[in-house]
Motif scaffolding. Structure first.
Motif, PDB file in Angstrom:
ATOM      1  N   TYR A 123      37.230  40.784  39.735  1.00  0.00           N
ATOM      2  CA  TYR A 123      38.355  40.364  38.900  1.00  0.00           C
ATOM      3  C   TYR A 123      38.454  41.219  37.647  1.00  0.00           C
ATOM      4  O   TYR A 123      39.506  41.792  37.333  1.00  0.00           O
ATOM      5  N   TRP A 124      37.337  41.353  36.959  1.00  0.00           N
ATOM      6  CA  TRP A 124      37.325  42.091  35.699  1.00  0.00           C
ATOM      7  C   TRP A 124      37.590  43.571  35.945  1.00  0.00           C
ATOM      8  O   TRP A 124      38.369  44.212  35.234  1.00  0.00           O
ATOM      9  N   ASN A 125      36.959  44.123  36.989  1.00  0.00           N
ATOM     10  CA  ASN A 125      37.142  45.536  37.250  1.00  0.00           C
ATOM     11  C   ASN A 125      38.564  45.862  37.680  1.00  0.00           C
ATOM     12  O   ASN A 125      39.097  46.906  37.333  1.00  0.00           O
ATOM     13  N   LYS A 126      39.158  44.958  38.423  1.00  0.00           N
ATOM     14  CA  LYS A 126      40.543  45.211  38.815  1.00  0.00           C
ATOM     15  C   LYS A 126      41.453  45.171  37.597  1.00  0.00           C
ATOM     16  O   LYS A 126      42.434  45.903  37.527  1.00  0.00           O
ATOM     17  N   PHE A 127      41.143  44.313  36.658  1.00  0.00           N
ATOM     18  CA  PHE A 127      41.935  44.308  35.430  1.00  0.00           C
ATOM     19  C   PHE A 127      41.791  45.648  34.732  1.00  0.00           C
ATOM     20  O   PHE A 127      42.778  46.260  34.312  1.00  0.00           O
ATOM     21  N   LEU A 128      40.562  46.135  34.628  1.00  0.00           N
ATOM     22  CA  LEU A 128      40.344  47.405  33.933  1.00  0.00           C
ATOM     23  C   LEU A 128      41.022  48.561  34.663  1.00  0.00           C
ATOM     24  O   LEU A 128      41.428  49.533  34.048  1.00  0.00           O
ATOM     25  N   GLN A 129      41.134  48.454  35.979  1.00  0.00           N
ATOM     26  CA  GLN A 129      41.792  49.514  36.740  1.00  0.00           C
ATOM     27  C   GLN A 129      43.309  49.370  36.718  1.00  0.00           C
ATOM     28  O   GLN A 129      44.019  50.203  37.255  1.00  0.00           O
ATOM     29  N   GLY A 130      43.787  48.314  36.117  1.00  0.00           N
ATOM     30  CA  GLY A 130      45.225  48.142  35.986  1.00  0.00           C
ATOM     31  C   GLY A 130      45.871  47.362  37.111  1.00  0.00           C
ATOM     32  O   GLY A 130      47.093  47.333  37.213  1.00  0.00           O
ATOM     33  N   TYR A 131      45.082  46.720  37.954  1.00  0.00           N
ATOM     34  CA  TYR A 131      45.673  46.021  39.084  1.00  0.00           C
ATOM     35  C   TYR A 131      45.924  44.544  38.804  1.00  0.00           C
ATOM     36  O   TYR A 131      46.522  43.859  39.614  1.00  0.00           O
ATOM     37  N   TYR A 132      45.407  44.065  37.698  1.00  0.00           N
ATOM     38  CA  TYR A 132      45.864  42.780  37.180  1.00  0.00           C
ATOM     39  C   TYR A 132      46.441  43.037  35.800  1.00  0.00           C
ATOM     40  O   TYR A 132      45.920  43.833  35.034  1.00  0.00           O
ATOM     41  N   ASP A 133      47.516  42.344  35.484  1.00  0.00           N
ATOM     42  CA  ASP A 133      48.208  42.639  34.240  1.00  0.00           C
ATOM     43  C   ASP A 133      47.611  41.898  33.064  1.00  0.00           C
ATOM     44  O   ASP A 133      47.812  42.248  31.911  1.00  0.00           O
ATOM     45  N   VAL A 134      46.914  40.815  33.355  1.00  0.00           N
ATOM     46  CA  VAL A 134      46.431  39.971  32.279  1.00  0.00           C
ATOM     47  C   VAL A 134      45.070  39.443  32.690  1.00  0.00           C
ATOM     48  O   VAL A 134      44.779  39.264  33.867  1.00  0.00           O
ATOM     49  N   SER A 135      44.190  39.234  31.682  1.00  0.00           N
ATOM     50  CA  SER A 135      42.867  38.735  32.003  1.00  0.00           C
ATOM     51  C   SER A 135      42.383  37.812  30.908  1.00  0.00           C
ATOM     52  O   SER A 135      42.561  38.088  29.732  1.00  0.00           O
ATOM     53  N   GLY A 136      41.777  36.734  31.290  1.00  0.00           N
ATOM     54  CA  GLY A 136      40.981  35.991  30.333  1.00  0.00           C
ATOM     55  C   GLY A 136      39.674  36.746  30.226  1.00  0.00           C
ATOM     56  O   GLY A 136      39.401  37.606  31.038  1.00  0.00           O
ATOM     57  N   ILE A 137      38.874  36.446  29.230  1.00  0.00           N
ATOM     58  CA  ILE A 137      37.635  37.191  29.111  1.00  0.00           C
ATOM     59  C   ILE A 137      36.486  36.299  29.517  1.00  0.00           C
ATOM     60  O   ILE A 137      36.323  35.218  28.995  1.00  0.00           O
ATOM     61  N   SER A 138      35.689  36.788  30.440  1.00  0.00           N
ATOM     62  CA  SER A 138      34.473  36.047  30.710  1.00  0.00           C
ATOM     63  C   SER A 138      33.452  36.551  29.716  1.00  0.00           C
ATOM     64  O   SER A 138      33.482  37.695  29.293  1.00  0.00           O
ATOM     65  N   SER A 139      32.550  35.674  29.357  1.00  0.00           N
ATOM     66  CA  SER A 139      31.602  35.977  28.287  1.00  0.00           C
ATOM     67  C   SER A 139      30.882  37.294  28.520  1.00  0.00           C
ATOM     68  O   SER A 139      30.570  38.015  27.595  1.00  0.00           O
ATOM     69  N   ASP A 140      30.629  37.619  29.782  1.00  0.00           N
ATOM     70  CA  ASP A 140      29.781  38.762  30.025  1.00  0.00           C
ATOM     71  C   ASP A 140      30.473  40.100  29.951  1.00  0.00           C
ATOM     72  O   ASP A 140      29.833  41.122  29.878  1.00  0.00           O
ATOM     73  N   SER A 141      31.774  40.084  29.992  1.00  0.00           N
ATOM     74  CA  SER A 141      32.440  41.366  29.889  1.00  0.00           C
ATOM     75  C   SER A 141      32.864  41.595  28.451  1.00  0.00           C
ATOM     76  O   SER A 141      33.693  42.411  28.155  1.00  0.00           O
ATOM     77  N   PHE A 142      32.265  40.853  27.584  1.00  0.00           N
ATOM     78  CA  PHE A 142      32.836  40.699  26.281  1.00  0.00           C
ATOM     79  C   PHE A 142      32.597  41.867  25.367  1.00  0.00           C
ATOM     80  O   PHE A 142      33.495  42.325  24.673  1.00  0.00           O
ATOM     81  N   ASP A 143      31.377  42.339  25.332  1.00  0.00           N
ATOM     82  CA  ASP A 143      31.048  43.280  24.282  1.00  0.00           C
ATOM     83  C   ASP A 143      31.878  44.541  24.402  1.00  0.00           C
ATOM     84  O   ASP A 143      32.225  45.156  23.416  1.00  0.00           O
ATOM     85  N   GLN A 144      32.161  44.889  25.616  1.00  0.00           N
ATOM     86  CA  GLN A 144      32.996  46.064  25.786  1.00  0.00           C
ATOM     87  C   GLN A 144      34.392  45.801  25.256  1.00  0.00           C
ATOM     88  O   GLN A 144      35.027  46.664  24.673  1.00  0.00           O
ATOM     89  N   ALA A 145      34.841  44.585  25.440  1.00  0.00           N
ATOM     90  CA  ALA A 145      36.247  44.322  25.163  1.00  0.00           C
ATOM     91  C   ALA A 145      36.523  44.061  23.694  1.00  0.00           C
ATOM     92  O   ALA A 145      37.525  44.501  23.166  1.00  0.00           O
ATOM     93  N   VAL A 146      35.642  43.352  23.045  1.00  0.00           N
ATOM     94  CA  VAL A 146      36.048  42.778  21.775  1.00  0.00           C
ATOM     95  C   VAL A 146      35.013  42.983  20.685  1.00  0.00           C
ATOM     96  O   VAL A 146      33.817  42.978  20.928  1.00  0.00           O
ATOM     97  N   ARG A 147      35.494  43.205  19.479  1.00  0.00           N
ATOM     98  CA  ARG A 147      34.603  43.208  18.328  1.00  0.00           C
ATOM     99  C   ARG A 147      34.943  41.998  17.476  1.00  0.00           C
ATOM    100  O   ARG A 147      36.099  41.644  17.320  1.00  0.00           O
ATOM    101  N   ILE A 148      33.944  41.423  16.877  1.00  0.00           N
ATOM    102  CA  ILE A 148      34.185  40.261  16.024  1.00  0.00           C
ATOM    103  C   ILE A 148      33.687  40.563  14.630  1.00  0.00           C
ATOM    104  O   ILE A 148      32.610  41.131  14.466  1.00  0.00           O
ATOM    105  N   THR A 149      34.452  40.227  13.643  1.00  0.00           N
ATOM    106  CA  THR A 149      34.006  40.422  12.276  1.00  0.00           C
ATOM    107  C   THR A 149      33.265  39.173  11.816  1.00  0.00           C
ATOM    108  O   THR A 149      33.277  38.153  12.495  1.00  0.00           O
TER     109      THR A 149
END
Lengths: 325, 471, 720
Positions: free
Chosen positions: C355-381
């Protein structure tokens, strides 16, 4: 021949009855229908009435094996045992606990399972025989020794790693096939390619090692020595005589698993999002859909027994010495 | 120190198995015809190396099977009775205490000195930076990890090699002396024979394998005090520790499964073959029925029912460990039920053959009781089949555990096992940068065990299979 | 020769099937002809159980049927706080209050005087249903498919096999019909219990239907139009009336949910024909609505497809939003006709990695974030704000966050002799545990910052939530340097000692205090969580025994009051504090009453305030009562106030008009896609890498060389 087959099929019936009784005990005596109802009704606002309703809709509100309130034959037929277990014998799987017709789903989902299992089986067979022949041909040289070691190494890797690693490498890093999914028709090719390859690779270790043993056994026999003494080339001996005779145990081994291919591969299918019977089973286990699990247990047993019968028949076909006992 | 010993069911069975194996070995010593194939196994270099690896695993597994509860520290209140912690520890836990208690916050890579994830950190001037925080334990002793770490690891590794070589030389010397004494030759002559590989038992390869394992063990012991050599998991627990703990689970599944089904398989198999007739029909019917149900489904259904039982009888299980252990044992039983048919069929065939033997016919003619014949004449002669099947099934069962845990019908989620590690790792694979070490650790530990078991079982089978013996 | 040709043609097929030989990414899972279409690609991980609006009560089902059915009201897409606006109705209905004699009362009437509230809802005319066989008519005007013979049905396996379609205008009767369906004994609507408390006559109506069903036979079709219901009546073609007991201002929120969507009687009749259910053709699988989309493919084993409803009555994109919406581009489409997307394809995706990899490859247009794919995706202040990481920014991926209208908490069973009860001793114990269970740490480890610690039951964004210092839970937090800080573990230990458990031992007996935590969690991630939880209790030297049970046993335990400590959560049905406070209302207890108050908390003072608060209109008076209630609940600590989830959504650059909405589910019509951009990006991100395959092939060839050499050598030897 026909009498033999009929007898073998008749033997299967008591076994299926046993399977049926066992699954009935597991699913209805240990887990009460109330528990199933609660799982399926979800989290919010579950009332005892809703549970009764749910049970009634699916016919779980009947007595287990004997219905006091009915009369005549209905005393036995209007029970959970009859409705949910005995009817399996006529392949009436009933409806799943979330209300879908199981027979319909099974008919629809067996094709994707076959689309992966059949090519994997045959390509695997081809690959295994090739490797085994190679090792047999170079027996007692370093190729054979290292070939066997390689086989053992491949065997020692859990199937999970083949799947996880294969998907990561081929789909994620190399962008060669879609990560997961399925489509019908020609489109399905790109989806089944990777699962088939993984299926072949993960079986190559044990498969070719086994076939190698069969070939070596065959090579040790007298007729091979005679053939060689007549001056036939080693290649001809191997490919013509040995292969031909070794095919009997190999093919009968294949026949056993043939019917079970319908059941699909549990983990592979759920990992690659293939809508086959394997992922159907896994989903049912996770969702505690007992109706589906029950149906699959029965179907699996039927197919297993069918495999045994087919094997016996194929033995008699390829080897005339086997009596139709 | 006081402690309260806890004997979990699987512990008891493991030691029972140990006793059985030792007893069988003593029995075999006295019987020449049974000894012959084992001698062949003993001669094999492959088997020797594999056996050293297997014994290492077994040792760790046994250490992990001695369970007890430690007393809680006294809080001064005067009481007659001592209170014990609810936590059940094993000897391995105590030995590996540094690994067990040095918990980080979350993921860190092998040998890392910093966490794997960035955290926001506020500077003195109020601006904010995203940094990788230092670990609480791993690499704590380094001032400047980036520059010092490589040298530190190298130095520690060199020390580890030196220590292990020292130990190894000691072991070698002791062994050579002992062998020389037994063979009544000089120490030097014995050493030469070992070096040239001329001994009947392949001591050279045995000692070489021992050196490799010893080096790795000392190296891991030294370095894991300073670093997390296989990284840490999501809640900061040491992955190396988890992999070590998983060994017991793997061994238990691999061995006890066969052990618990043995009585049934052996008894029923022999009975079917010996008595034939109705008994044979019934027994054949039972095992065909059981083996025709797809294994995974039977296991799933049985595990679900076990959970129901445990929930209904919470009073029977004092601790989490006991509950997890029961599930492990139950999994063994279920796997045994799905797997006993094969062995039963083999034994039936063997018994069919044996009962036609002259000496058994003779015994029957003399009016010896059936069960006495089975006990005295048939059982000893099928024991090798049993043993081979234990060895042959072992690796398959270890692999099956992983798959079942992955599907969710394997061991208890709180039990550390390779299957559970892989199951957890599938989420981590989706991270980017990827968290690969849990998967790798499980892979390496499992692969080594299964490979050793496969190689060993190959030799055993070749030794016992007369058809292939002379190939 | 044959062999060679076969190999060659196989290669051709390979090439054709994989690439189509035109530079299209090989790993594109979708058909080539769809590349340039205006299609949204998304996923589902569980097949929806119910698509019948009377039965569906789960978010993943709402995500589908909210695009299909149109209840009278909806939430404004852009406005916050959440505001109700008309959807099928002309206006948001105003309640008319009646006394016992059915005489109208003024708007400010005292609650005690109000016996009934009446809502008149008037529909917009000209709304038509999606094309559907149930509306198809013969040339003579009679219904085409409503009197099917078994023979006609034999030829049918899918709904698509009915070739003729029709439509009809939406009328008030359809809404009334659906309200009646809530009481249908066969449907067992999850909100029937609640609604029967309010809608006049609904409870008796269910009884009437049950009797009728029994009389007509189990499988007979009940024509609900023949059975009048006092609480829901048709006034004219476009107007209907709902009559509820007392004052119930929350009703308008329900009117925005699919439970109150229209169902046409002929559709119900169509699906009720014998033989339909056996073919999985039912309203539960093939919904029929007036909304912007219709479900054209429902294969829960693989894919579900929503397509634009050709009969859609039309709506325009909202013209006004909140400050900042214009800058965010959310008003670019203001005034344009909805919907924008032609088709939405939902594919089954069970495992998170694909699911996550297909989102990154552009085959899903929208994704919720699962906790484990998080660090790559998001920074938190440190302030808790989140942004997308550099790698994602480069890909043009955007992040939107919102705080969920939910709470997850650790509950104490108030009936338990150790942790329960309103005694000072038990209260102190609960408060000490509340301090020890470090929610901030939980959020950072397990949710990667996707959550905020709860101070009480009410999450932010809901009326009654108090920001800042005034809103903190004084028993767990202190206000230090402008932010809430958890009290020290020493404080907790002191409180534990005051409760009579110094160092976690019972002061009288010296026995260690052992608490039982019941849970149905058993996944791989959950083990880490349970370990963590044990650690939290160990901080106070408390022993936590985790008892795993499967979910239905857990439910059973809760119902019997056998659990001691557990974890649970709640998702709001509508944005009103009543929907949270009732979780602590005594008469709503789980034990004995099967209510939602799982902790069985029963404080008379709290109960009294709740009864006062629940039917009040929002205002300072209500706020002050809520504050009193919060203070009582915080002191008694029946829950460890856990956390409210923060929802993160990731969107590709080609996904426009995204704005998170916790209440509405009908957002699909507002979304716009830029397929050309998507195509370009996909091609850029998914260039196949082939050299490793060639390398592997080369290695195989090289390793075969010695074998060939030795073969040749041997052949020569033999020849000699």
């Amino acid at each position: 021949m026909i009498a033999y087959i009929t007898r073998r099929i008749l033997y299967a019936i008591p076994i299926l009855i046993g399977v049926n009784l066992l699954t009935f005990a597991l699913f209805f005596v240990v887990n009460k229908p109330d528990d199933m109802a609660r799982v399926h009704l979800g989290v919010k606002h579950v009332t005892p009435q809703a549970i009764e309703k749910w049970k009634a809709e699916r016919g779980y509100d009947k007595p287990l094996v004997f219905n006091n309130s009915a009369s005549g034959a209905a005393q036995f037929t209007d029970t959970i045992f009859f409705r949910k277990s005995v009817l399996l014998f006529v392949f009436d799987f009933g409806r799943s606990d979330d209300g879908r017709d199981i027979g319909l789903d099974i008919r629809e989902r067996m094709w994707p399972s076959l689309a992966i299992a059949l090519p994997a089986l045959f390509i695997g067979l081809l690959a295994n025989i090739t490797f085994a022949l190679l090792m047999a041909f170079f027996r007692a040289t370093y190729i054979d020794v290292w070939g066997v070691v390689l086989c053992v190494v491949l065997m020692s890797i859990s199937g999970l790693f083949y799947i996880i690693g294969g998907q990561y490498l081929i789909s994620k890093l190399l962008h060669i096939v879609p990560i997961s999914g399925y489509d019908s028709g020609v489109q399905s090719f790109k989806f089944i390619l990777l699962p088939v390859i993984i299926g072949v690779v993960s079986g190559i270790g044990s498969g070719s090692r086994w076939y190698r043993t069969i070939f070596l056994e065959e090579i040790g026999k007298d007729y091979v020595r005679t053939a060689r003494a007549k001056g036939l080339s080693e290649l001809r001996v191997l490919f013509y005589h040995v292969l031909k005779n070794a095919m009997i145990p190999i093919l009968t081994g294949v026949v056993v698993v043939l019917p079970l291919l319908f059941m699909g591969s549990l983990i592979m299918e759920s990992f690659f999002g293939i809508p086959g019977l394997g992922s159907y089973t896994i989903d049912a286990i996770n969702a505690q859909d007992f109706a589906i699990v029950r149906a699959m247990v029965f179907l699996g047993s039927v197919l297993y027994i069918a495999g045994l019968i087919l094997t016996d028949i194929s033995y008699t076909l390829v080897d005339p010495r086997v009596r139709l006992g | 120190m006081h402690f309260l010993p806890v004997v979990l069911p699987t512990d008891a069975l493991i030691f029972l198995l140990l006793v059985t194996v030792v007893g069988f070995a003593l029995y075999v010593r006295g019987k020449e015809h049974l000894r012959a194939p084992w001698r062949e196994v003993k001669r094999s270099r492959m088997a020797a190396a594999a056996l050293v690896v297997l014994l290492t695993y077994v040792l760790i597994g046994l250490l992990d099977s001695l369970h007890f509860r430690l007393p809680l520290p006294d809080n001064g209140a005067a009481k007659a009775e001592k209170e014990y912690s609810v936590e059940v520890l094993s000897l391995l836990d105590v030995i590996a205490t540094p690994l067990r208690v040095r918990v980080e916050k979350t993921y860190s890579a092998p040998f890392a000195a910093h966490l794997y994830t960035r955290e926001a950190d506020e500077r003195a001037d109020g601006t904010e930076v995203r940094v990788f925080p230092r670990l609480k334990h791993g690499g704590r002793h380094l001032q400047d990890p980036d520059n010092e770490r490589a040298a530190d690891i190298l130095a520690a590794s060199a020390r580890a090699v030196a220590i292990s070589v020292l130990i190894w030389v000691g072991v070698c010397a002791a062994l050579t002396a002992a062998l020389a004494w037994r063979e009544r030759i000089s120490f030097k002559a014995m050493a030469r024979r070992i070096l040239r590989g001329e001994t009947e038992t392949p001591w050279r390869i045995t000692l070489a394998t021992l050196l490799v394992i010893l080096t790795f063990a000392v190296w891991a012991a030294l370095l894991s005090l300073k670093y997390h050599i296989l990284g840490t998991d999501k809640v900061g627990q040491d992955v190396f520790y988890q992999a070590l703990k998983s060994i017991r689970t793997g061994l238990v599944i691999g061995t006890l499964t066969t052990l618990v089904m043995l009585p049934f398989a052996v008894l029923l198999g022999i009975m079917a073959g010996y008595f034939r007739g109705v008994a044979d029909d019934i027994i054949q019917y039972v095992y065909t029925t059981l083996s025709s149900i797809p294994g995974v489904l039977l296991i799933a259904a049985a595990i679900l029912s076990l959970q129901v039982y445990i929930t209904n009888h919470p009073e029977q299980f004092d601790t989490l460990a006991e509950r997890a252990d029961l599930r492990l044992l139950f999994l063994c039983i279920i796997l045994g039920i799905t797997g006993w048919a094969g062995l039963c069929r083999l034994l039936r065939g063997e018994a069919l053959k044996l009962r036609e033997m002259e000496y058994i016919q003779a015994a029957q003619a003399f009016g010896v009781g059936h069960f006495k014949i089975i006990w005295r004449h048939i059982l000893p002669n099928v024991m090798h089949i049993v043993l081979i099947s234990v060895v042959l099934d072992f690796s398959g069962l270890v692999l099956a555990e992983a798959v079942l845990s992955y599907v969710g019908v394997g061991v208890d989620p709180s039990t550390l096992s390779w299957g559970n590690m892989i199951n957890g790792a599938r989420m981590e694979m989706a991270r980017d940068p990827m968290v690969w070490w849990s998967l790798c650790a499980a892979f390496m530990f499992m692969f080594t065990l299964v490979l050793a078991a496969n190689l060993f079982s190959d030799v055993v089978r070749d030794a016992f299979d007369p058809r292939l013996r002379k190939q | 020769m044959m062999m060679k040709r076969a190999v060659l043609s196989l290669m051709m097929l390979l090439c054709y099937a994989l690439a189509g030989c035109d530079g299209r990414p090989w790993n594109n899972p979708y058909a080539a002809q769809d590349d340039r279409s205006n299609i949204l690609y998304s996923s589902f991980d569980q097949r929806p159980k119910h698509l019948d609006p009377a039965q569906s009560y789960v978010e993943n089902e709402f995500a589908l049927i909210a695009q299909i059915y149109e209840p009278p009201l909806q939430y404004d897409y852009l406005k916050r706080p959440y505001t109700l606006i008309p959807l099928a109705a002309r206006t948001v209905p105003q309640a008319v209050y009646l006394d016992k004699m059915a005489k109208p009362l003024p708007e400010n009437a005292a609650i005690g005087d109000i016996a009934y509230s009446v809502y008149d809802i008037t529909l917009q005319p000209g709304i038509r249903y999606q094309p559907h066989p149930a509306f198809a008519r013969n040339a003579d005007g009679s219904p085409r498919y409503l009197q099917l013979t078994p023979h006609e049905l034999d030829a049918v396996t899918h709904l698509q096999d009915f070739t003729e379609h029709g439509t009809r205008e939406l009328v008030a009767q359809d809404y009334v019909y659906q309200i009646k369906r809530l009481a249908h004994p066969k449907l067992e609507s999850p909100i029937f219990g609640l609604m029967s408390e309010y809608i006049v006559g609904l409870k008796e109506y269910a009884e009437t239907l049950r009797k009728a069903q029994a009389a007509e036979g189990r499988d007979a079709f009940l024509d609900l139009t023949q059975f009048p219901l006092e609480g829901a009546t048709v006034l004219d073609r476009y107007t209907y009336r709902i009559k509820v007991r007392g004052k119930y201002p929350q009703l308008v929120y329900w009117l925005a949910m699919p439970f109150f969507a229209p169902v046409a009687q002929e559709v119900d009749r169509f699906y009720a024909q014998p033989g339909m259910a056996e073919k999985n053709i039912s309203l539960d699988w093939y919904p029929v609505g007036t909304g912007p989309y219709m479900l054209t493919l429902n294969n829960p084993n693989r894919q579900m497809v929503l397509e634009r409803n050709p009969n859609y009555h039309g709506e325009t994109y909202p013209a006004a939003g909140m400050p900042g919406d214009r800058e965010a581009g959310l008003l670019d489409d203001a005034g344009r006709p909805l919907p924008f997307i032609d088709k939405a394809v939902y594919s089954l995706e069970k495992e998170s990695i694909p699911y996550w990899n297909k989102f990154l490859q552009g085959y899903y247009d929208v994704s919720g974030i699962s906790s484990d794919s998080f660090d790559q995706a998001v920074r938190i202040t440190t302030q808790g704000d989140a942004g997308v990481s550099e790698a994602m920014q480069e890909k043009g991926i955007r992040l939107l966050t919102s705080v969920g209208a939910d709470i997850s908490y650790i509950g104490f069973n108030m009936l338990d002799p150790v942790v329960g009860g309103l005694s000072e001793r038990a209260r102190k114990l609960r408060q000490a545990i509340s301090i020890a269970v470090d929610q901030e740490e939980f959020i950072s480890i397990f949710l990667n910052g996707r959550g905020i610690p709860a101070q009480g039951p009410i999450p932010p964004g809901i009326f009654g939530y108090v920001e800042g210092e005034a809103g903190i839970n004084p028993y767990v937090y202190e206000w230090v340097d402008g932010r809430a800080q958890r009290k020290s573990i020493e404080t907790a230990r002191r409180m534990l000692a005051e409760a009579g458990y110094p160092d976690g031992r019972d002061a009288n007996t010296g026995k260690p205090l052992l608490l039982h935590f019941d849970t149905a969690l058993s996944g791989p991630d959950d083990k880490a969580y349970l370990d963590w939880l044990r650690k939290q209790f160990q901080k106070l030297d408390l022993q936590l025994d985790v008892r795993n049970t499967d979910f239905n046993r857990f439910q059973d335990k809760m119902l019997k009051g056998n659990a001691q400590v557990w974890q649970w959560g709640w998702n709001a049905d509508y944005p009103d504090p009543e929907n949270f406070m009732f979780l602590l209302y005594g008469p709503n207890a789980k034990v004995g009453k099967n209510g939602e108050n799982a902790a069985n908390y029963d404080n008379p003072e709290f109960n009294k305030l709740f009864e006062q608060m629940k039917n009040m209109d929002a205002g300072p008076q209500r706020q002050s009562i809520i504050n009193q209630m919060l203070a009582i609940a915080q002191r008694d600590a029946p829950w460890v106030w856990g956390r409210h989830r923060k929802k993160f959504g990731l969107f590709h650059a080609w996904y426009k008009n995204a704005k998170p909405n916790e209440m509405a589910n009908n957002e699909l019509k507002y979304i716009r896609i830029d397929p050309a951009l998507r195509n370009r990006m996909r091609a850029e991100w998914n260039v196949p890498v082939l050299w490793p395959l060639f390398a592997l092939f080369a290695v195989l060839v090289i390793s075969a060389v010695p074998a060939v050499i030795s073969y040749v050598r041997r052949e020569r030897r033999v020849a000699k």
